[in-house]
Write a protein that holds these residues in place. Sequence first.
Motif, PDB file in Angstrom:
ATOM      1  N   LYS A   4      49.787  48.031  64.538  1.00  0.00           N
ATOM      2  CA  LYS A   4      49.711  49.118  65.506  1.00  0.00           C
ATOM      3  C   LYS A   4      48.358  49.188  66.191  1.00  0.00           C
ATOM      4  CE  LYS A   4      53.071  52.082  63.206  1.00  0.00           C
ATOM      5  NZ  LYS A   4      53.326  53.424  62.591  1.00  0.00           N
ATOM      6  N   GLU A   5      47.363  48.554  65.595  1.00  0.00           N
ATOM      7  CA  GLU A   5      46.023  48.636  66.155  1.00  0.00           C
ATOM      8  C   GLU A   5      45.774  47.559  67.213  1.00  0.00           C
ATOM      9  OE1 GLU A   5      43.867  50.989  65.602  1.00  0.00           O
ATOM     10  OE2 GLU A   5      45.184  52.010  64.143  1.00  0.00           O
ATOM     11  N   GLU A  26      52.733  52.521  56.481  1.00  0.00           N
ATOM     12  CA  GLU A  26      52.879  53.784  57.237  1.00  0.00           C
ATOM     13  C   GLU A  26      52.470  54.948  56.340  1.00  0.00           C
ATOM     14  OE1 GLU A  26      56.754  54.236  58.765  1.00  0.00           O
ATOM     15  OE2 GLU A  26      56.599  52.527  60.110  1.00  0.00           O
TER      16      GLU A  26
END
Length: 203
Positions: A4-5, A26
């Motif tokens: 996600k980064e 998550e």
Amino acid sequence: MKCKECGFENKKGAKFCTSCGSSLEEVPPKSGGNSKGIIIALIVIIVLLVCAIGFFALNNNSNSQSNDVPQQSTESQEIGSASSQVSSSDDDAKTQEVSSQTTESKSWESIGSYSGSGSGSKTITVPEGKIKVKLSAYPIKNYATNHLTVSGSNGESGGVDWGSKSAVETRSDSFTYTSDTSETFTIDYYETVSWEVEFLRYQ
């Protein structure tokens, strides 16, 4: 598994990104901290409101009780006055009932009864008061002069008679008078099978 980064595509099951080292697991967002604070704040506000309402309610009750004391006294006086009036009216009603019962207890009572047959006359003395005279007679058949009369010294009188064409049957009569003194009455009867005269006084 996509990071996600940095957007690097990592192997499935990897915990950290091979490119930037960011955690791929998550992390569930922290929730409840704010809601718990809100709930506690609401509880505190509710408790304060309840205490304030209770305080004002107690003050109002004490004030109303102190104001009601003279009213209760006045009401008790009014109730006492009303009860005394009811008692007085009850006493008056009882007095009237006793008076009416005393008045209604009077009745016609016989003070003398006389009877006979044939022809003749009889003189009697009747005491003072309210007097009723009742008389009746049955004639001998085929006579037109049959009669029964009762006459007093005060002018009061009554009687029965039959004409030549009258039916042979019992006839009756009555009269009432009031006198402060005793009176003398004469009973006169002629050709009768039977006759009866009764004097009654209202007492």
